[in-house]
Structures are given as structure tokens and as C-alpha cells.
Design a protein around this motif. Structure first.
Motif, PDB file in Angstrom:
ATOM      1  N   PHE A   8       0.821  -1.198   0.000  1.00 12.31           N
ATOM      2  CA  PHE A   8       0.000   0.000   0.000  1.00 12.31           C
ATOM      3  C   PHE A   8       0.864   1.261   0.000  1.00 12.31           C
ATOM      4  O   PHE A   8       1.981   1.266   0.509  1.00 12.31           O
ATOM      5  CB  PHE A   8      -0.928   0.006   1.222  1.00 12.31           C
ATOM      6  CG  PHE A   8      -1.982  -1.047   1.158  1.00 12.31           C
ATOM      7  CD1 PHE A   8      -3.155  -0.825   0.460  1.00 12.31           C
ATOM      8  CD2 PHE A   8      -1.794  -2.278   1.759  1.00 12.31           C
ATOM      9  CE1 PHE A   8      -4.131  -1.810   0.379  1.00 12.31           C
ATOM     10  CE2 PHE A   8      -2.756  -3.264   1.681  1.00 12.31           C
ATOM     11  CZ  PHE A   8      -3.928  -3.025   0.993  1.00 12.31           C
ATOM     12  N   ALA A   9       0.303   2.319  -0.568  1.00  7.52           N
ATOM     13  CA  ALA A   9       0.849   3.677  -0.541  1.00  7.52           C
ATOM     14  C   ALA A   9       2.342   3.733  -0.869  1.00  7.52           C
ATOM     15  O   ALA A   9       2.749   3.353  -1.965  1.00  7.52           O
ATOM     16  CB  ALA A   9       0.527   4.323   0.798  1.00  7.52           C
ATOM     17  N   LEU A  10       3.142   4.209   0.058  1.00  5.00           N
ATOM     18  CA  LEU A  10       4.574   4.401  -0.152  1.00  5.00           C
ATOM     19  C   LEU A  10       5.274   3.101  -0.550  1.00  5.00           C
ATOM     20  O   LEU A  10       6.155   3.095  -1.416  1.00  5.00           O
ATOM     21  CB  LEU A  10       5.211   4.971   1.120  1.00  5.00           C
ATOM     22  CG  LEU A  10       6.707   5.250   1.103  1.00  5.00           C
ATOM     23  CD1 LEU A  10       7.027   6.311   0.063  1.00  5.00           C
ATOM     24  CD2 LEU A  10       7.176   5.687   2.465  1.00  5.00           C
ATOM     25  N   TYR A  11       4.900   1.992   0.048  1.00  7.85           N
ATOM     26  CA  TYR A  11       5.525   0.711  -0.293  1.00  7.85           C
ATOM     27  C   TYR A  11       5.223   0.338  -1.747  1.00  7.85           C
ATOM     28  O   TYR A  11       6.082  -0.162  -2.464  1.00  7.85           O
ATOM     29  CB  TYR A  11       5.072  -0.400   0.640  1.00  7.85           C
ATOM     30  CG  TYR A  11       5.544  -0.243   2.062  1.00  7.85           C
ATOM     31  CD1 TYR A  11       6.624   0.573   2.393  1.00  7.85           C
ATOM     32  CD2 TYR A  11       4.919  -0.917   3.097  1.00  7.85           C
ATOM     33  CE1 TYR A  11       7.053   0.712   3.706  1.00  7.85           C
ATOM     34  CE2 TYR A  11       5.352  -0.791   4.406  1.00  7.85           C
ATOM     35  CZ  TYR A  11       6.410   0.026   4.706  1.00  7.85           C
ATOM     36  OH  TYR A  11       6.832   0.156   6.007  1.00  7.85           O
ATOM     37  N   ARG A  12       4.015   0.579  -2.181  1.00 10.46           N
ATOM     38  CA  ARG A  12       3.636   0.304  -3.569  1.00 10.46           C
ATOM     39  C   ARG A  12       4.474   1.158  -4.517  1.00 10.46           C
ATOM     40  O   ARG A  12       4.994   0.661  -5.517  1.00 10.46           O
ATOM     41  CB  ARG A  12       2.144   0.570  -3.762  1.00 10.46           C
ATOM     42  CG  ARG A  12       1.667   0.303  -5.181  1.00 10.46           C
ATOM     43  CD  ARG A  12       0.181   0.597  -5.356  1.00 10.46           C
ATOM     44  NE  ARG A  12      -0.097   1.991  -5.030  1.00 10.46           N
ATOM     45  CZ  ARG A  12      -1.029   2.389  -4.171  1.00 10.46           C
ATOM     46  NH1 ARG A  12      -1.775   1.514  -3.528  1.00 10.46           N
ATOM     47  NH2 ARG A  12      -1.221   3.661  -3.930  1.00 10.46           N
ATOM     48  N   GLU A  13       4.625   2.414  -4.191  1.00 11.59           N
ATOM     49  CA  GLU A  13       5.421   3.314  -5.033  1.00 11.59           C
ATOM     50  C   GLU A  13       6.877   2.871  -5.096  1.00 11.59           C
ATOM     51  O   GLU A  13       7.483   2.829  -6.170  1.00 11.59           O
ATOM     52  CB  GLU A  13       5.339   4.742  -4.500  1.00 11.59           C
ATOM     53  CG  GLU A  13       3.964   5.362  -4.635  1.00 11.59           C
ATOM     54  CD  GLU A  13       3.860   6.690  -3.907  1.00 11.59           C
ATOM     55  OE1 GLU A  13       4.903   7.327  -3.645  1.00 11.59           O
ATOM     56  OE2 GLU A  13       2.722   7.082  -3.594  1.00 11.59           O
ATOM     57  N   ARG A  14       7.460   2.553  -3.955  1.00 15.62           N
ATOM     58  CA  ARG A  14       8.870   2.169  -3.917  1.00 15.62           C
ATOM     59  C   ARG A  14       9.140   0.834  -4.595  1.00 15.62           C
ATOM     60  O   ARG A  14      10.199   0.633  -5.182  1.00 15.62           O
ATOM     61  CB  ARG A  14       9.382   2.146  -2.483  1.00 15.62           C
ATOM     62  CG  ARG A  14       9.488   3.540  -1.906  1.00 15.62           C
ATOM     63  CD  ARG A  14      10.059   3.535  -0.533  1.00 15.62           C
ATOM     64  NE  ARG A  14      10.213   4.890  -0.030  1.00 15.62           N
ATOM     65  CZ  ARG A  14      10.523   5.193   1.212  1.00 15.62           C
ATOM     66  NH1 ARG A  14      10.716   4.217   2.093  1.00 15.62           N
ATOM     67  NH2 ARG A  14      10.645   6.443   1.590  1.00 15.62           N
ATOM     68  N   ALA A  15       8.211  -0.095  -4.532  1.00  9.50           N
ATOM     69  CA  ALA A  15       8.390  -1.402  -5.169  1.00  9.50           C
ATOM     70  C   ALA A  15       8.005  -1.356  -6.646  1.00  9.50           C
ATOM     71  O   ALA A  15       8.388  -2.236  -7.413  1.00  9.50           O
ATOM     72  CB  ALA A  15       7.561  -2.463  -4.452  1.00  9.50           C
TER      73      ALA A  15
END
Length: 82
Positions: A8-15
Motif C-alpha cells: 500500500f501507498a509508499l511501499y507500492r510506489e517504492r516497489a
């Protein structure tokens, strides 16, 4: 065991993806899974940041055992308010 882990959110963007597929041993715990995800995506979260994990829509501790078919989600820290 293999899990499709929702990010979700930041983790989705970084991955760069909303879902990552993770292979872990049959006796894996939540901690093993998060270590595996961190190894796959080193920029996901700094080592000092605890990744919050939900298993089957319930918050889970690092020592919780995983079972085939569990739904796993990684939830980044949230800030907000005033």
C-alpha cells in the motif's frame, strides 16, 4: 510457500507494484516474509522502520506463522492530522 503480498501507498510506489510474489519456506513467519520482501526491494523501508503486516485482515507480529492461502498486506507508517 508462495504469497502474493499486497503493498500500500509508499511501499507500492517504492516497489513499483501493488503486489509482489514472495517465496518463503514452509515454516515461515511474518518476520521471514518481511525480511524476504526487504531483500527483494531494499528501498522499501529503512532497516530501523518496522513494517506493519496484516495477515487475513488482522495485524500480525513478526513471530506469527504463515499458512498457505493467507492474505498478506504490508502497510507503511501513516502520518496526518493537524
Amino acid at each position: 510457500m508462495q504469497f502474493d503480498v499486497r503493498l500500500f501507498a509508499l511501499y507500492r510506489e517504492r516497489a513499483g507494484s501493488a503486489v509482489v510474489t514472495v517465496d518463503v519456506p514452509e515454516d515461515a513467519t511474518v518476520g521471514v516474509l518481511t525480511d524476504t520482501v526487504r531483500a527483494m526491494h531494499p528501498r522499501l523501508a529503512p532497516p530501523e522502520v518496522r513494517i506493519v503486516v496484516a495477515v487475513n485482515a488482522e495485524y500480525a507480529d513478526d513471530d506469527q506463522a504463515l499458512n498457505p492461502g493467507d492474505e498478506v498486506c504490508l502497510i507503511p507508517p501513516v502520518s496526518g492530522g493537524r
